[in-house]
Design an enzyme around this catalytic site. Structure first.
Site, mmCIF file in Angstrom:
data_model
loop_
_atom_site.group_PDB
_atom_site.id
_atom_site.type_symbol
_atom_site.label_atom_id
_atom_site.label_comp_id
_atom_site.label_asym_id
_atom_site.label_seq_id
_atom_site.Cartn_x
_atom_site.Cartn_y
_atom_site.Cartn_z
ATOM 1 C CG HIS A 52 -29.147 0.936 -49.447
ATOM 2 N ND1 HIS A 52 -28.324 1.912 -49.935
ATOM 3 C CD2 HIS A 52 -28.644 -0.228 -49.929
ATOM 4 C CE1 HIS A 52 -27.364 1.362 -50.661
ATOM 5 N NE2 HIS A 52 -27.539 0.057 -50.681
ATOM 6 C CE LYS A 112 -19.295 2.272 -53.402
ATOM 7 N NZ LYS A 112 -19.799 1.345 -54.409
ATOM 8 C CG HIS A 169 -29.220 4.495 -52.543
ATOM 9 N ND1 HIS A 169 -30.167 3.563 -52.810
ATOM 10 C CD2 HIS A 169 -28.028 3.964 -52.929
ATOM 11 C CE1 HIS A 169 -29.591 2.507 -53.347
ATOM 12 N NE2 HIS A 169 -28.290 2.715 -53.427
HETATM 13 N N1 ARG Z 1 -24.581 -3.688 -50.992
HETATM 14 C C1 ARG Z 1 -25.378 -3.917 -52.151
HETATM 15 C C2 ARG Z 1 -25.887 -2.604 -52.724
HETATM 16 O O1 ARG Z 1 -25.961 -1.629 -52.035
HETATM 17 C C3 ARG Z 1 -26.561 -4.805 -51.855
HETATM 18 C C4 ARG Z 1 -26.191 -6.164 -51.351
HETATM 19 C C5 ARG Z 1 -27.300 -7.153 -51.521
HETATM 20 N N2 ARG Z 1 -26.964 -8.459 -51.027
HETATM 21 C C6 ARG Z 1 -26.116 -9.280 -51.603
HETATM 22 N N3 ARG Z 1 -25.893 -10.446 -51.019
HETATM 23 N N4 ARG Z 1 -25.529 -9.010 -52.725
HETATM 24 O O2 ARG Z 1 -26.211 -2.527 -53.879
#
Ligand code: ARG
Length: 568
Positions: free
Chosen positions: A133, A127, A130
Protein backbone atom coordinates in the site's frame (compact mmCIF):
# COMPACT_ATOMS: atom_id res chain seq x y z
CA UNK A 1 14.43 19.75 -26.02
CA UNK A 2 11.10 19.48 -27.75
CA UNK A 3 11.32 22.90 -29.20
CA UNK A 4 14.75 22.35 -30.65
CA UNK A 5 13.77 19.02 -32.06
CA UNK A 6 10.76 20.57 -33.76
CA UNK A 7 12.98 23.15 -35.40
CA UNK A 8 15.28 20.45 -36.71
CA UNK A 9 12.27 18.51 -37.94
CA UNK A 10 11.06 21.60 -39.78
CA UNK A 11 14.42 22.03 -41.50
CA UNK A 12 14.43 18.42 -42.61
CA UNK A 13 10.83 18.67 -43.72
CA UNK A 14 11.90 21.22 -46.35
CA UNK A 15 14.10 18.52 -47.80
CA UNK A 16 11.66 15.67 -47.36
CA UNK A 17 8.23 17.21 -47.94
CA UNK A 18 6.59 13.80 -48.24
CA UNK A 19 7.01 13.26 -44.50
CA UNK A 20 5.13 15.46 -42.05
CA UNK A 21 7.01 17.39 -39.41
CA UNK A 22 5.46 15.09 -36.79
CA UNK A 23 6.69 12.07 -38.69
CA UNK A 24 10.20 13.39 -38.89
CA UNK A 25 10.04 14.36 -35.24
CA UNK A 26 9.21 10.75 -34.36
CA UNK A 27 12.05 9.36 -36.44
CA UNK A 28 14.73 11.78 -35.22
CA UNK A 29 17.08 10.19 -32.73
CA UNK A 30 19.45 11.53 -30.14
CA UNK A 31 22.68 9.57 -30.66
CA UNK A 32 24.01 7.97 -27.51
CA UNK A 33 27.46 9.19 -28.48
CA UNK A 34 27.64 12.97 -28.88
CA UNK A 35 30.48 12.48 -31.40
CA UNK A 36 27.72 11.40 -33.76
CA UNK A 37 25.97 14.73 -33.51
CA UNK A 38 23.14 16.17 -31.46
CA UNK A 39 20.48 14.57 -33.63
CA UNK A 40 20.51 11.79 -36.16
CA UNK A 41 18.00 11.01 -38.84
CA UNK A 42 17.99 7.48 -40.29
CA UNK A 43 16.91 7.34 -43.95
CA UNK A 44 15.83 3.71 -44.17
CA UNK A 45 12.15 4.55 -44.39
CA UNK A 46 12.73 6.75 -47.44
CA UNK A 47 14.14 4.02 -49.69
CA UNK A 48 10.83 3.10 -51.22
CA UNK A 49 9.78 6.61 -52.10
CA UNK A 50 13.17 7.80 -53.35
CA UNK A 51 13.87 4.48 -55.07
CA UNK A 52 17.46 4.71 -53.94
CA UNK A 53 19.69 3.10 -51.38
CA UNK A 54 19.35 4.83 -47.97
CA UNK A 55 23.01 5.99 -47.81
CA UNK A 56 22.59 7.76 -51.15
CA UNK A 57 19.44 9.45 -49.96
CA UNK A 58 21.26 10.58 -46.83
CA UNK A 59 24.07 12.02 -48.90
CA UNK A 60 21.70 13.84 -51.21
CA UNK A 61 19.83 15.47 -48.36
CA UNK A 62 23.08 16.51 -46.71
CA UNK A 63 24.44 18.00 -49.98
CA UNK A 64 21.33 20.09 -50.48
CA UNK A 65 20.93 21.18 -46.89
CA UNK A 66 20.74 24.97 -46.62
CA UNK A 67 23.01 26.80 -44.20
CA UNK A 68 21.33 27.70 -40.98
CA UNK A 69 22.29 29.82 -37.99
CA UNK A 70 21.80 26.94 -35.63
CA UNK A 71 23.37 24.06 -37.50
CA UNK A 72 27.17 23.94 -37.28
CA UNK A 73 27.66 20.87 -39.36
CA UNK A 74 25.63 18.20 -41.09
CA UNK A 75 27.06 15.00 -42.54
CA UNK A 76 26.01 11.53 -43.49
CA UNK A 77 27.39 8.32 -42.15
CA UNK A 78 25.91 5.46 -44.13
CA UNK A 79 22.15 5.84 -43.99
CA UNK A 80 22.26 8.35 -41.15
CA UNK A 81 22.18 12.10 -41.32
CA UNK A 82 24.05 13.48 -38.33
CA UNK A 83 23.24 17.00 -37.28
CA UNK A 84 25.61 19.06 -35.14
CA UNK A 85 23.96 22.07 -33.61
CA UNK A 86 25.52 25.40 -32.93
CA UNK A 87 26.38 25.13 -29.26
CA UNK A 88 25.78 28.64 -28.03
CA UNK A 89 22.48 28.74 -29.87
CA UNK A 90 21.62 25.38 -28.32
CA UNK A 91 22.43 26.48 -24.77
CA UNK A 92 20.46 29.65 -25.16
CA UNK A 93 17.49 27.86 -26.72
CA UNK A 94 17.35 25.57 -23.73
CA UNK A 95 18.10 27.92 -20.86
CA UNK A 96 15.92 30.87 -21.89
CA UNK A 97 12.59 29.08 -21.54
CA UNK A 98 13.64 27.55 -18.22
CA UNK A 99 14.64 30.92 -16.87
CA UNK A 100 11.36 32.39 -18.11
CA UNK A 101 9.17 29.65 -16.71
CA UNK A 102 11.13 29.42 -13.44
CA UNK A 103 9.25 27.44 -10.75
CA UNK A 104 6.81 26.31 -13.42
CA UNK A 105 9.41 24.83 -15.73
CA UNK A 106 8.05 21.61 -17.17
CA UNK A 107 4.52 22.15 -15.92
CA UNK A 108 1.43 22.78 -17.97
CA UNK A 109 -0.85 24.07 -15.24
CA UNK A 110 -3.82 24.58 -17.55
CA UNK A 111 -5.86 21.55 -16.43
CA UNK A 112 -7.25 21.76 -19.93
CA UNK A 113 -6.64 18.25 -21.21
CA UNK A 114 -9.53 16.60 -19.42
CA UNK A 115 -9.99 14.58 -16.27
CA UNK A 116 -7.94 11.70 -15.00
CA UNK A 117 -9.03 9.58 -12.07
CA UNK A 118 -6.24 7.91 -10.12
CA UNK A 119 -7.23 5.20 -7.68
CA UNK A 120 -4.30 4.72 -5.38
CA UNK A 121 -3.23 3.69 -1.89
CA UNK A 122 -6.67 2.18 -1.15
CA UNK A 123 -5.83 0.23 1.99
CA UNK A 124 -8.27 -2.04 3.74
CA UNK A 125 -9.89 -0.95 6.94
CA UNK A 126 -8.94 -3.09 9.91
CA UNK A 127 -6.51 -5.05 7.81
CA UNK A 128 -2.79 -4.42 7.52
CA UNK A 129 -1.66 -1.33 5.62
CA UNK A 130 1.28 -3.15 4.17
CA UNK A 131 4.33 -2.08 2.27
CA UNK A 132 2.44 -2.71 -0.99
CA UNK A 133 0.00 0.00 0.00
CA UNK A 134 2.95 2.29 0.62
CA UNK A 135 4.12 1.59 -2.92
CA UNK A 136 0.69 2.26 -4.32
CA UNK A 137 0.58 5.49 -2.33
CA UNK A 138 3.86 6.90 -3.57
CA UNK A 139 3.48 5.71 -7.17
CA UNK A 140 -0.11 6.96 -7.39
CA UNK A 141 0.86 10.28 -5.87
CA UNK A 142 3.63 10.66 -8.42
CA UNK A 143 1.39 9.76 -11.37
CA UNK A 144 -1.10 12.31 -10.08
CA UNK A 145 1.56 15.02 -10.22
CA UNK A 146 2.91 13.86 -13.58
CA UNK A 147 -0.50 14.03 -15.23
CA UNK A 148 -1.21 17.40 -13.64
CA UNK A 149 2.07 18.61 -15.12
CA UNK A 150 0.89 17.35 -18.49
CA UNK A 151 -2.19 19.56 -18.29
CA UNK A 152 -4.80 17.13 -16.97
CA UNK A 153 -7.18 17.70 -14.11
CA UNK A 154 -6.50 14.85 -11.70
CA UNK A 155 -8.77 13.34 -9.09
CA UNK A 156 -7.12 11.12 -6.52
CA UNK A 157 -9.41 8.47 -5.11
CA UNK A 158 -8.66 6.39 -2.06
CA UNK A 159 -10.86 3.37 -2.78
CA UNK A 160 -10.86 2.20 0.82
CA UNK A 161 -11.51 -1.46 1.42
CA UNK A 162 -14.19 -0.58 3.92
CA UNK A 163 -16.81 -3.20 3.10
CA UNK A 164 -16.86 -6.95 3.01
CA UNK A 165 -16.97 -10.04 5.18
CA UNK A 166 -13.88 -9.00 7.14
CA UNK A 167 -16.15 -6.63 9.06
CA UNK A 168 -18.41 -9.49 10.09
CA UNK A 169 -15.31 -11.29 11.36
CA UNK A 170 -14.15 -8.26 13.22
CA UNK A 171 -17.52 -7.84 14.92
CA UNK A 172 -17.54 -11.42 16.11
CA UNK A 173 -13.94 -11.09 17.23
CA UNK A 174 -14.71 -7.86 19.07
CA UNK A 175 -17.58 -9.47 20.97
CA UNK A 176 -15.55 -12.54 21.88
CA UNK A 177 -12.03 -11.32 22.50
CA UNK A 178 -11.91 -7.61 23.16
CA UNK A 179 -13.65 -4.60 24.65
CA UNK A 180 -14.43 -1.01 23.86
CA UNK A 181 -11.82 0.19 26.36
CA UNK A 182 -8.97 -1.87 24.95
CA UNK A 183 -9.72 -0.86 21.37
CA UNK A 184 -9.96 2.77 22.35
CA UNK A 185 -6.60 2.51 24.03
CA UNK A 186 -4.69 0.43 21.51
CA UNK A 187 -6.37 1.30 18.23
CA UNK A 188 -5.59 -0.61 15.09
CA UNK A 189 -3.07 -2.81 16.84
CA UNK A 190 -5.87 -4.37 18.85
CA UNK A 191 -8.11 -4.69 15.76
CA UNK A 192 -5.35 -6.61 14.05
CA UNK A 193 -4.75 -8.79 17.06
CA UNK A 194 -8.36 -9.89 17.29
CA UNK A 195 -8.64 -10.27 13.52
CA UNK A 196 -5.73 -12.69 13.56
CA UNK A 197 -7.17 -14.45 16.59
CA UNK A 198 -10.50 -14.84 14.81
CA UNK A 199 -8.81 -16.68 11.97
CA UNK A 200 -7.04 -19.02 14.35
CA UNK A 201 -10.23 -19.77 16.24
CA UNK A 202 -12.33 -20.19 13.11
CA UNK A 203 -10.03 -22.95 11.94
CA UNK A 204 -11.08 -24.96 14.97
CA UNK A 205 -14.62 -23.72 15.07
CA UNK A 206 -16.07 -23.03 11.61
CA UNK A 207 -19.36 -21.83 13.05
CA UNK A 208 -17.60 -18.57 13.77
CA UNK A 209 -17.41 -18.00 10.04
CA UNK A 210 -21.15 -18.43 9.70
CA UNK A 211 -21.66 -15.99 12.49
CA UNK A 212 -19.36 -13.50 10.78
CA UNK A 213 -21.20 -13.87 7.50
CA UNK A 214 -24.51 -13.20 9.13
CA UNK A 215 -23.06 -10.07 10.71
CA UNK A 216 -21.95 -8.84 7.33
CA UNK A 217 -25.41 -9.57 5.91
CA UNK A 218 -26.80 -7.48 8.75
CA UNK A 219 -24.52 -4.66 7.66
CA UNK A 220 -25.62 -4.96 4.08
CA UNK A 221 -29.24 -4.82 5.23
CA UNK A 222 -28.59 -1.65 7.20
CA UNK A 223 -28.70 -3.01 10.75
CA UNK A 224 -27.98 -0.09 13.05
CA UNK A 225 -25.85 -1.82 15.63
CA UNK A 226 -23.68 -3.47 12.99
CA UNK A 227 -23.25 -0.19 11.10
CA UNK A 228 -22.37 1.63 14.28
CA UNK A 229 -19.52 -0.79 14.92
CA UNK A 230 -18.42 -0.65 11.29
CA UNK A 231 -18.20 3.14 11.46
CA UNK A 232 -16.17 2.97 14.62
CA UNK A 233 -13.68 0.45 13.22
CA UNK A 234 -13.36 2.57 10.12
CA UNK A 235 -12.60 5.74 12.07
CA UNK A 236 -9.91 4.02 14.10
CA UNK A 237 -8.17 2.74 10.98
CA UNK A 238 -8.50 6.00 9.10
CA UNK A 239 -6.89 7.94 11.91
CA UNK A 240 -3.85 5.75 11.71
CA UNK A 241 -3.68 5.88 7.91
CA UNK A 242 -3.87 9.65 8.10
CA UNK A 243 -0.71 9.71 10.17
CA UNK A 244 1.20 7.96 7.41
CA UNK A 245 -0.33 10.17 4.71
CA UNK A 246 0.73 13.18 6.71
CA UNK A 247 4.34 12.01 6.95
CA UNK A 248 4.34 11.38 3.20
CA UNK A 249 2.40 14.59 2.49
CA UNK A 250 -0.12 12.78 0.32
CA UNK A 251 -3.73 13.89 -0.01
CA UNK A 252 -6.82 12.56 -1.79
CA UNK A 253 -9.75 14.24 -3.46
CA UNK A 254 -12.11 11.46 -2.48
CA UNK A 255 -12.29 8.71 0.09
CA UNK A 256 -15.19 6.93 -1.59
CA UNK A 257 -14.31 3.35 -0.88
CA UNK A 258 -16.12 0.10 -1.38
CA UNK A 259 -18.90 0.90 1.10
CA UNK A 260 -19.83 3.94 -0.96
CA UNK A 261 -21.06 1.63 -3.71
CA UNK A 262 -23.25 -0.48 -1.46
CA UNK A 263 -26.47 1.15 -2.60
CA UNK A 264 -25.34 1.56 -6.21
CA UNK A 265 -24.76 -2.05 -7.17
CA UNK A 266 -28.35 -3.25 -7.70
CA UNK A 267 -28.94 -1.17 -10.85
CA UNK A 268 -25.62 -2.36 -12.24
CA UNK A 269 -26.48 -6.02 -11.61
CA UNK A 270 -29.86 -5.40 -13.27
CA UNK A 271 -28.12 -3.82 -16.20
CA UNK A 272 -25.81 -6.85 -16.55
CA UNK A 273 -28.90 -9.07 -16.54
CA UNK A 274 -30.75 -6.92 -19.05
CA UNK A 275 -27.72 -7.10 -21.34
CA UNK A 276 -27.78 -10.89 -21.07
CA UNK A 277 -24.34 -11.06 -19.58
CA UNK A 278 -25.28 -12.90 -16.38
CA UNK A 279 -25.32 -16.63 -16.02
CA UNK A 280 -26.64 -18.31 -12.87
CA UNK A 281 -24.48 -21.11 -11.59
CA UNK A 282 -25.39 -22.88 -8.35
CA UNK A 283 -27.23 -19.81 -7.17
CA UNK A 284 -24.36 -17.44 -7.89
CA UNK A 285 -24.42 -14.82 -10.64
CA UNK A 286 -21.41 -14.57 -12.89
CA UNK A 287 -20.23 -13.23 -16.22
CA UNK A 288 -18.50 -15.82 -18.40
CA UNK A 289 -15.20 -14.73 -19.87
CA UNK A 290 -13.99 -17.96 -21.50
CA UNK A 291 -13.86 -16.30 -24.89
CA UNK A 292 -11.35 -13.91 -23.41
CA UNK A 293 -9.36 -16.68 -21.77
CA UNK A 294 -10.27 -15.69 -18.27
CA UNK A 295 -12.18 -17.39 -15.49
CA UNK A 296 -15.71 -16.08 -14.92
CA UNK A 297 -16.20 -12.84 -13.04
CA UNK A 298 -18.34 -13.49 -9.97
CA UNK A 299 -21.00 -10.82 -9.45
CA UNK A 300 -23.00 -12.18 -6.51
CA UNK A 301 -22.49 -15.24 -4.32
CA UNK A 302 -25.27 -17.76 -3.79
CA UNK A 303 -26.36 -15.91 -0.62
CA UNK A 304 -26.83 -12.79 -2.71
CA UNK A 305 -23.83 -10.92 -1.28
CA UNK A 306 -21.69 -8.87 -3.63
CA UNK A 307 -17.96 -9.02 -4.25
CA UNK A 308 -14.88 -6.87 -4.74
CA UNK A 309 -15.42 -7.01 -8.52
CA UNK A 310 -19.08 -6.03 -8.24
CA UNK A 311 -18.02 -2.90 -6.44
CA UNK A 312 -15.28 -2.16 -8.94
CA UNK A 313 -17.62 -2.47 -11.92
CA UNK A 314 -20.05 -0.16 -10.16
CA UNK A 315 -17.24 2.25 -9.25
CA UNK A 316 -15.97 2.31 -12.84
CA UNK A 317 -19.36 3.46 -14.05
CA UNK A 318 -19.80 5.92 -11.23
CA UNK A 319 -16.42 7.45 -12.00
CA UNK A 320 -17.17 7.80 -15.66
CA UNK A 321 -20.51 9.45 -14.90
CA UNK A 322 -18.94 11.73 -12.31
CA UNK A 323 -15.65 12.67 -13.91
CA UNK A 324 -16.10 11.96 -17.60
CA UNK A 325 -12.52 10.77 -17.49
CA UNK A 326 -9.91 10.66 -20.24
CA UNK A 327 -8.26 7.93 -18.22
CA UNK A 328 -9.09 6.02 -15.10
CA UNK A 329 -5.98 4.61 -13.50
CA UNK A 330 -5.69 1.90 -10.84
CA UNK A 331 -2.40 1.50 -9.02
CA UNK A 332 -2.07 -1.87 -7.28
CA UNK A 333 0.30 -4.78 -6.89
CA UNK A 334 0.52 -7.03 -9.93
CA UNK A 335 -1.31 -9.78 -8.03
CA UNK A 336 -4.47 -7.96 -9.06
CA UNK A 337 -3.80 -8.21 -12.80
CA UNK A 338 -6.54 -10.76 -13.35
CA UNK A 339 -9.05 -8.88 -11.25
CA UNK A 340 -8.68 -5.72 -13.31
CA UNK A 341 -8.56 -7.56 -16.61
CA UNK A 342 -11.90 -9.13 -15.66
CA UNK A 343 -13.47 -5.90 -14.47
CA UNK A 344 -12.38 -4.01 -17.61
CA UNK A 345 -13.68 -6.83 -19.81
CA UNK A 346 -17.08 -6.87 -18.13
CA UNK A 347 -17.39 -3.10 -18.58
CA UNK A 348 -16.42 -3.57 -22.22
CA UNK A 349 -19.06 -6.26 -22.66
CA UNK A 350 -21.62 -3.87 -21.21
CA UNK A 351 -20.96 -1.84 -24.33
CA UNK A 352 -19.24 1.16 -22.80
CA UNK A 353 -16.79 2.67 -25.26
CA UNK A 354 -14.79 4.21 -22.42
CA UNK A 355 -13.80 0.74 -21.19
CA UNK A 356 -10.49 1.19 -22.99
CA UNK A 357 -9.76 4.31 -20.99
CA UNK A 358 -9.26 2.28 -17.85
CA UNK A 359 -5.69 1.37 -17.09
CA UNK A 360 -4.27 -0.91 -14.46
CA UNK A 361 -0.77 0.12 -13.39
CA UNK A 362 0.71 -2.90 -11.63
CA UNK A 363 3.84 -2.88 -9.53
CA UNK A 364 6.15 -5.51 -8.03
CA UNK A 365 6.80 -6.48 -4.45
CA UNK A 366 9.09 -5.00 -1.87
CA UNK A 367 11.28 -7.36 0.07
CA UNK A 368 14.21 -7.09 2.43
CA UNK A 369 17.74 -8.08 1.57
CA UNK A 370 17.91 -11.82 1.21
CA UNK A 371 14.33 -11.83 0.04
CA UNK A 372 12.58 -11.88 3.40
CA UNK A 373 9.17 -10.36 3.54
CA UNK A 374 8.96 -6.88 4.98
CA UNK A 375 5.36 -6.92 6.04
CA UNK A 376 5.72 -9.54 8.73
CA UNK A 377 6.50 -7.86 12.02
CA UNK A 378 2.81 -8.00 12.98
CA UNK A 379 2.19 -7.09 9.37
CA UNK A 380 0.80 -3.84 10.58
CA UNK A 381 0.77 -0.19 9.80
CA UNK A 382 3.03 0.51 12.73
CA UNK A 383 5.72 -1.25 10.83
CA UNK A 384 5.35 1.20 7.99
CA UNK A 385 5.48 4.10 10.33
CA UNK A 386 8.54 2.46 11.86
CA UNK A 387 10.31 2.47 8.51
CA UNK A 388 9.52 6.11 7.91
CA UNK A 389 10.51 7.12 11.42
CA UNK A 390 13.69 5.14 11.23
CA UNK A 391 14.59 6.74 7.91
CA UNK A 392 14.10 10.16 9.48
CA UNK A 393 16.21 9.27 12.52
CA UNK A 394 19.02 7.76 10.50
CA UNK A 395 19.07 10.84 8.29
CA UNK A 396 19.21 13.03 11.34
CA UNK A 397 22.33 11.31 12.60
CA UNK A 398 23.96 11.61 9.17
CA UNK A 399 23.23 15.33 9.24
CA UNK A 400 24.58 15.64 12.79
CA UNK A 401 27.78 14.17 11.51
CA UNK A 402 28.13 16.02 8.22
CA UNK A 403 26.52 19.36 8.90
CA UNK A 404 26.00 19.84 12.64
CA UNK A 405 25.27 23.57 12.41
CA UNK A 406 22.42 23.19 9.93
CA UNK A 407 19.22 25.01 10.86
CA UNK A 408 15.86 23.19 10.84
CA UNK A 409 17.64 19.88 11.23
CA UNK A 410 14.44 18.06 12.11
CA UNK A 411 12.50 19.28 9.14
CA UNK A 412 15.38 18.59 6.74
CA UNK A 413 15.84 15.11 8.21
CA UNK A 414 12.15 14.48 7.62
CA UNK A 415 12.28 15.65 4.01
CA UNK A 416 15.43 13.71 3.22
CA UNK A 417 14.53 10.54 5.13
CA UNK A 418 11.06 10.29 3.62
CA UNK A 419 12.35 11.34 0.22
CA UNK A 420 14.89 8.53 0.34
CA UNK A 421 12.18 5.93 0.92
CA UNK A 422 9.99 7.33 -1.84
CA UNK A 423 12.83 7.56 -4.32
CA UNK A 424 13.94 4.01 -3.65
CA UNK A 425 10.46 2.80 -4.54
CA UNK A 426 10.49 4.47 -7.93
CA UNK A 427 14.04 4.35 -9.18
CA UNK A 428 13.48 1.13 -11.10
CA UNK A 429 10.69 0.26 -13.47
CA UNK A 430 7.77 -0.16 -11.07
CA UNK A 431 6.88 -3.66 -12.25
CA UNK A 432 10.18 -4.87 -10.79
CA UNK A 433 10.46 -6.09 -7.23
CA UNK A 434 12.25 -3.72 -4.90
CA UNK A 435 14.92 -4.89 -2.52
CA UNK A 436 14.95 -2.72 0.52
CA UNK A 437 18.32 -2.01 2.12
CA UNK A 438 19.06 0.88 4.41
CA UNK A 439 22.52 1.24 3.04
CA UNK A 440 21.19 1.72 -0.46
CA UNK A 441 18.27 3.94 0.51
CA UNK A 442 20.27 6.45 2.52
CA UNK A 443 23.44 6.49 0.47
CA UNK A 444 24.14 10.17 -0.18
CA UNK A 445 26.41 9.35 -3.08
CA UNK A 446 24.59 6.69 -5.04
CA UNK A 447 21.63 6.92 -7.35
CA UNK A 448 19.39 7.97 -4.54
CA UNK A 449 16.94 10.61 -3.43
CA UNK A 450 19.38 12.20 -0.96
CA UNK A 451 21.96 12.51 -3.71
CA UNK A 452 19.54 14.42 -5.95
CA UNK A 453 18.39 16.55 -3.06
CA UNK A 454 22.01 17.25 -2.25
CA UNK A 455 22.71 18.50 -5.78
CA UNK A 456 19.72 20.80 -5.45
CA UNK A 457 20.91 22.11 -2.07
CA UNK A 458 24.34 22.69 -3.53
CA UNK A 459 22.84 24.77 -6.33
CA UNK A 460 20.90 26.77 -3.75
CA UNK A 461 24.04 27.34 -1.76
CA UNK A 462 25.93 28.70 -4.77
CA UNK A 463 23.05 31.03 -5.51
CA UNK A 464 23.03 32.24 -1.92
CA UNK A 465 26.71 33.12 -2.13
CA UNK A 466 26.38 35.24 -5.23
CA UNK A 467 23.97 37.91 -6.19
CA UNK A 468 22.55 37.26 -9.58
CA UNK A 469 22.20 40.67 -11.15
CA UNK A 470 21.97 40.23 -14.90
CA UNK A 471 18.59 39.20 -16.28
CA UNK A 472 18.96 36.14 -18.48
CA UNK A 473 17.96 38.09 -21.59
CA UNK A 474 21.28 39.90 -21.34
CA UNK A 475 23.39 36.85 -20.66
CA UNK A 476 25.98 35.79 -23.20
CA UNK A 477 25.27 32.08 -23.32
CA UNK A 478 28.04 31.48 -25.81
CA UNK A 479 30.38 31.66 -22.82
CA UNK A 480 29.00 28.32 -21.65
CA UNK A 481 30.90 26.45 -24.32
CA UNK A 482 32.71 23.73 -22.40
CA UNK A 483 31.56 20.16 -22.65
CA UNK A 484 30.18 19.89 -19.11
CA UNK A 485 28.06 23.02 -19.57
CA UNK A 486 26.69 21.89 -22.91
CA UNK A 487 25.86 18.47 -21.52
CA UNK A 488 24.13 19.92 -18.51
CA UNK A 489 22.09 22.24 -20.71
CA UNK A 490 21.07 19.31 -22.89
CA UNK A 491 19.97 17.34 -19.83
CA UNK A 492 17.92 20.26 -18.53
CA UNK A 493 16.27 20.58 -21.92
CA UNK A 494 14.95 17.02 -21.86
CA UNK A 495 12.64 17.54 -18.90
CA UNK A 496 9.37 18.04 -20.78
CA UNK A 497 9.83 15.06 -23.03
CA UNK A 498 10.75 12.93 -20.03
CA UNK A 499 7.52 13.94 -18.28
CA UNK A 500 5.57 13.11 -21.41
CA UNK A 501 7.15 9.70 -21.65
CA UNK A 502 6.63 9.01 -17.94
CA UNK A 503 2.93 9.75 -18.46
CA UNK A 504 2.66 7.65 -21.61
CA UNK A 505 4.21 4.65 -19.91
CA UNK A 506 2.81 5.28 -16.41
CA UNK A 507 6.36 5.11 -15.20
CA UNK A 508 7.57 7.53 -12.49
CA UNK A 509 10.96 5.83 -12.69
CA UNK A 510 11.66 7.86 -15.84
CA UNK A 511 11.54 10.98 -13.70
CA UNK A 512 13.68 9.42 -10.96
CA UNK A 513 16.36 8.38 -13.44
CA UNK A 514 16.21 11.73 -15.13
CA UNK A 515 16.70 13.49 -11.79
CA UNK A 516 19.84 11.42 -11.22
CA UNK A 517 21.11 12.28 -14.72
CA UNK A 518 20.60 15.97 -14.08
CA UNK A 519 22.29 15.74 -10.68
CA UNK A 520 25.27 13.98 -12.24
CA UNK A 521 25.55 16.44 -15.10
CA UNK A 522 25.37 19.25 -12.58
CA UNK A 523 28.08 17.72 -10.39
CA UNK A 524 30.32 17.46 -13.42
CA UNK A 525 29.60 21.04 -14.42
CA UNK A 526 30.31 22.17 -10.87
CA UNK A 527 33.50 20.16 -10.72
CA UNK A 528 34.82 21.41 -14.07
CA UNK A 529 33.89 25.05 -13.71
CA UNK A 530 34.54 27.58 -11.03
CA UNK A 531 31.36 29.53 -10.79
CA UNK A 532 32.27 32.57 -8.75
CA UNK A 533 34.96 33.82 -11.15
CA UNK A 534 36.25 37.38 -11.58
CA UNK A 535 34.90 37.80 -15.07
CA UNK A 536 31.42 39.14 -14.39
CA UNK A 537 29.78 38.00 -17.64
CA UNK A 538 31.09 34.49 -17.26
CA UNK A 539 30.06 34.36 -13.62
CA UNK A 540 26.55 35.52 -14.45
CA UNK A 541 26.23 33.02 -17.28
CA UNK A 542 27.28 30.18 -15.00
CA UNK A 543 25.00 31.34 -12.22
CA UNK A 544 22.09 31.28 -14.61
CA UNK A 545 22.95 27.71 -15.46
CA UNK A 546 22.92 26.89 -11.75
CA UNK A 547 19.57 28.59 -11.38
CA UNK A 548 18.07 26.63 -14.28
CA UNK A 549 19.40 23.43 -12.71
CA UNK A 550 17.83 24.31 -9.40
CA UNK A 551 14.38 24.75 -10.98
CA UNK A 552 14.69 21.52 -12.91
CA UNK A 553 15.83 19.40 -9.96
CA UNK A 554 13.21 20.85 -7.68
CA UNK A 555 10.43 20.20 -10.17
CA UNK A 556 11.59 16.68 -10.95
CA UNK A 557 11.63 15.85 -7.24
CA UNK A 558 8.21 17.43 -6.87
CA UNK A 559 6.84 15.08 -9.52
CA UNK A 560 8.04 12.19 -7.41
CA UNK A 561 6.41 13.61 -4.29
CA UNK A 562 9.76 14.53 -2.77
CA UNK A 563 10.68 17.81 -1.10
CA UNK A 564 13.77 19.84 -1.95
CA UNK A 565 15.40 21.39 1.11
CA UNK A 566 17.56 24.42 0.32
CA UNK A 567 20.23 23.33 2.75
CA UNK A 568 21.22 19.93 4.00
N1 ARG B 1 -8.10 -2.47 -1.22
C1 ARG B 1 -7.41 -3.19 -2.24
C2 ARG B 1 -6.22 -3.94 -1.67
O1 ARG B 1 -5.73 -3.60 -0.63
C3 ARG B 1 -6.91 -2.28 -3.34
C4 ARG B 1 -8.00 -1.53 -4.04
C5 ARG B 1 -7.56 -1.02 -5.38
N2 ARG B 1 -8.59 -0.29 -6.06
C6 ARG B 1 -9.67 -0.83 -6.59
N3 ARG B 1 -10.54 -0.02 -7.17
N4 ARG B 1 -9.89 -2.10 -6.60
O2 ARG B 1 -5.76 -4.90 -2.24
Amino acid sequence: MTNLKTQIAELLHNQIPSLTIENIFEILEVPANTQMGDYAFPCFKLAKEFKKAPPLIAKEIVDNFPTSEFVDKIENVNAYINIYLNKSWLVEQILSPILTEKENYGFDNSKSKGNIVIDFSSPNIAKPFHIGHLRSTVIGNSLYKIFEALGYNCHGVNHLGDWGTQFGKLMVAYKNYSSKEIIEEKGIEELLRIYVKFHEEAKLNPELDDEARSYFTKMEKGDEEALELWKWFKEISLNEFERVYKILDVTFDSYNGEAFYNDKMTPVIEELEAKNLIEISEGAKLVRLEEDNMPPCLITKNDGSTLYATRDITAAKYRYDTYNFEKSIYVTALQQNLHFAQVFKVVDKMGYPWANKMVHVPFGMVSGEGGQSLSTRNGNILFLEDILTEAIEKTKSIIEEKNPTLQNKDEVARQVGVGAIIFNDMYNSIIKDVIFSWEQVLNFEGETGPNVQYAHARACSVLRQANLTTPYEKIDFSLLNDEASINLAKELGKFKSVIRLAGQKFEPSFIARYAVDVAQAFNKFYHDNTILVENASLKEARLNMVLATKYTLKNALYLLGIKSPEQM
